[in-house]
Design a protein around this motif. Structure first.
Motif, mmCIF file in Angstrom:
data_model
loop_
_atom_site.group_PDB
_atom_site.id
_atom_site.type_symbol
_atom_site.label_atom_id
_atom_site.label_comp_id
_atom_site.label_asym_id
_atom_site.label_seq_id
_atom_site.Cartn_x
_atom_site.Cartn_y
_atom_site.Cartn_z
ATOM 1 N N VAL B 110 -18.303 -16.770 51.365
ATOM 2 C CA VAL B 110 -16.840 -16.700 51.242
ATOM 3 C C VAL B 110 -16.457 -15.731 50.122
ATOM 4 O O VAL B 110 -15.575 -14.887 50.290
ATOM 5 C CB VAL B 110 -16.237 -18.111 50.973
ATOM 6 C CG1 VAL B 110 -14.766 -18.008 50.626
ATOM 7 C CG2 VAL B 110 -16.436 -19.008 52.185
ATOM 8 N N VAL B 111 -17.181 -15.832 48.981
ATOM 9 C CA VAL B 111 -16.879 -14.956 47.841
ATOM 10 C C VAL B 111 -17.118 -13.505 48.227
ATOM 11 O O VAL B 111 -16.261 -12.631 48.007
ATOM 12 C CB VAL B 111 -17.744 -15.351 46.606
ATOM 13 C CG1 VAL B 111 -17.643 -14.294 45.517
ATOM 14 C CG2 VAL B 111 -17.312 -16.704 46.065
ATOM 15 N N VAL B 112 -18.271 -13.225 48.853
ATOM 16 C CA VAL B 112 -18.617 -11.836 49.227
ATOM 17 C C VAL B 112 -17.587 -11.293 50.214
ATOM 18 O O VAL B 112 -17.089 -10.169 50.072
ATOM 19 C CB VAL B 112 -20.045 -11.783 49.830
ATOM 20 C CG1 VAL B 112 -20.313 -10.444 50.502
ATOM 21 C CG2 VAL B 112 -21.079 -12.042 48.742
ATOM 22 N N PHE B 113 -17.217 -12.135 51.200
ATOM 23 C CA PHE B 113 -16.254 -11.714 52.213
ATOM 24 C C PHE B 113 -14.903 -11.400 51.570
ATOM 25 O O PHE B 113 -14.279 -10.367 51.845
ATOM 26 C CB PHE B 113 -16.090 -12.814 53.272
ATOM 27 C CG PHE B 113 -15.090 -12.490 54.338
ATOM 28 C CD1 PHE B 113 -15.392 -11.590 55.349
ATOM 29 C CD2 PHE B 113 -13.836 -13.079 54.318
ATOM 30 C CE1 PHE B 113 -14.462 -11.280 56.327
ATOM 31 C CE2 PHE B 113 -12.900 -12.789 55.295
ATOM 32 C CZ PHE B 113 -13.212 -11.877 56.297
ATOM 33 N N THR B 114 -14.478 -12.294 50.644
ATOM 34 C CA THR B 114 -13.171 -12.115 50.002
ATOM 35 C C THR B 114 -13.155 -10.856 49.147
ATOM 36 O O THR B 114 -12.201 -10.073 49.192
ATOM 37 C CB THR B 114 -12.839 -13.354 49.122
ATOM 38 O OG1 THR B 114 -13.078 -14.519 49.888
ATOM 39 C CG2 THR B 114 -11.406 -13.341 48.652
ATOM 40 N N LEU B 120 -11.441 -3.491 50.322
ATOM 41 C CA LEU B 120 -10.969 -2.649 51.428
ATOM 42 C C LEU B 120 -9.454 -2.503 51.383
ATOM 43 O O LEU B 120 -8.918 -1.413 51.569
ATOM 44 C CB LEU B 120 -11.381 -3.277 52.766
ATOM 45 C CG LEU B 120 -12.803 -2.992 53.228
ATOM 46 C CD1 LEU B 120 -13.102 -3.740 54.504
ATOM 47 C CD2 LEU B 120 -12.999 -1.497 53.440
ATOM 48 N N VAL B 121 -8.779 -3.614 51.099
ATOM 49 C CA VAL B 121 -7.309 -3.580 51.083
ATOM 50 C C VAL B 121 -6.810 -2.733 49.913
ATOM 51 O O VAL B 121 -5.907 -1.914 50.067
ATOM 52 C CB VAL B 121 -6.736 -5.019 51.003
ATOM 53 C CG1 VAL B 121 -5.246 -4.998 50.713
ATOM 54 C CG2 VAL B 121 -7.013 -5.766 52.295
ATOM 55 N N LEU B 122 -7.421 -2.924 48.750
ATOM 56 C CA LEU B 122 -6.957 -2.194 47.561
ATOM 57 C C LEU B 122 -7.352 -0.725 47.594
ATOM 58 O O LEU B 122 -6.563 0.145 47.232
ATOM 59 C CB LEU B 122 -7.504 -2.866 46.291
ATOM 60 C CG LEU B 122 -6.953 -4.257 46.005
ATOM 61 C CD1 LEU B 122 -7.652 -4.860 44.795
ATOM 62 C CD2 LEU B 122 -5.444 -4.203 45.737
ATOM 63 N N ALA B 123 -8.593 -0.468 48.028
ATOM 64 C CA ALA B 123 -9.086 0.915 48.003
ATOM 65 C C ALA B 123 -8.681 1.694 49.257
ATOM 66 O O ALA B 123 -8.766 2.898 49.290
ATOM 67 C CB ALA B 123 -10.603 0.914 47.862
#
Lengths: 190, 132
Positions: B110-114, B120-123
């Motif tokens: 879950v941590v890795v996915f988040t 991806l969203v920020l960059a």
């Protein structure tokens, strides 16, 4: 600001429940087919354990909820939970009062008592004056039937009866105290 | 420094998520044995005589737990560091908190996915233009 305060007070009162689990309450399972092979003594042990689980739920404030009360709770949550949570910056909703786990525990106890009766096991005393557990079962059966919905009064009666299922341990006799000799007023010197 | 602090918080969250608490009802001593409680586990039990006890298991015998009470939870009367002996036959309810390797893996995913999704969203999602 004042409106927020009033709303917060309403939520506090409305969402106020006495149900505060001190330990996570597992859902009691229904009587399993293999449990019909239990002997009378084993059935009494199983009833004792199911009653203990039920006692924990009751001790933590669990109560049964009628379908009317459930509908009001769902309605209140649907209408007010989101706006109040946004206003209060935290989850604000009316909690379930432990009805699900308590109902499951009640049904398990009644199921085990039915097995006990079917096997012709000897009845055990209860805390209800002049009533054995098997006599209590006769009263409980219509109050736990799955058909139809029970009103508040029936749910309260069922709760009261099952609260008294376990007989209180007998009060140990007080150790005999040495009797003090009463001084005879006639022989007593002035 | 700030990055290190963030990593520590993520690691702590991961470890906390890996500590799972499960509650069970036990119908027989065999049910209690099936839970595979080990020495070192911290458990809370309710016995058939309506006694609530929280303790750290010191020894698991064939028919009973031996342990020492921890800080009492609500409605518990025994003081901490009191030796206790709980026969399986007396256990009606049991709550176990333990470090679960499966939960570590689940929480890690879950941590890795988040983190991956956040990056991806920020960059910005890379867009590959395929020539016609």
């Amino acid at each position: 600001m004042r409106r927020c305060g009033v709303l917060a007070a309403c939520v506090t009162c409305f969402g106020c429940t006495t149900y505060h689990p001190t330990i996570s309450h597992p859902m009691s399972h229904a009587v399993r087919p293999e449990e019909s092979a239990l002997e009378c003594g084993q059935l009494d042990d199983a009833i004792l354990k199911a009653d203990t689980v039920r006692w924990v739920i009751r001790d933590d404030g669990g109560t049964l909820e009628s379908s009317g009360q459930r509908a009001v709770r769902y309605g209140a949550n649907a209408l007010f939970a989101v706006p109040l949570s946004l206003i209060l910056h935290g989850p604000a909703y009316v909690h379930e009062p432990g009805s699900g786990v308590l109902d499951a525990a009640d049904h398990r106890i009644v199921g085990l008592l039915q097995l006990k009766r079917d096997k012709g096991c000897p009845p055990a005393p209860t805390d209800e004056p002049g009533m054995t557990d098997l006599q209590m079962l006769e009263v409980l059966e219509p109050l736990t039937s799955g058909q139809g919905d029970l009103d508040r009064e029936a749910l309260d009666q069922r709760t009261t009866l099952l609260d008294h299922l376990r007989a209180s341990p007998p009060i140990p006799p007080k150790p005999a105290q040495p009797r003090r000799e009463q001084p005879d007023p006639e022989t007593q010197e002035p | 420094m700030r990055k290190e602090l963030r990593l520590v918080i993520v690691a702590l969250a991961w470890v906390c998520a890996a500590c799972t608490t499960h509650s069970y009802t036990t119908d027989s001593p065999a049910d209690t044995r099936k839970l595979r409680i080990r020495a070192g586990d911290e458990i809370r039990v309710v016995t058939t005589d309506r006694d609530r006890i929280s303790f750290k298991v010191a020894e698991v015998r064939d028919d009973r737990f031996l342990g020492v009470t921890v800080e009492p939870n609500a409605k518990e009367s025994r003081l901490a560091d009191t030796p206790v002996e709980v026969p399986y036959a007396d256990v009606a309810m049991i709550e176990v908190t333990r470090f679960d390797p499966k939960a570590v893996a689940a929480a890690g995913s879950v941590v890795v996915f988040t983190v991956a999704l956040g990056t991806l969203v920020l960059a910005g999602v890379p867009v590959v233009v395929v020539p016609p």
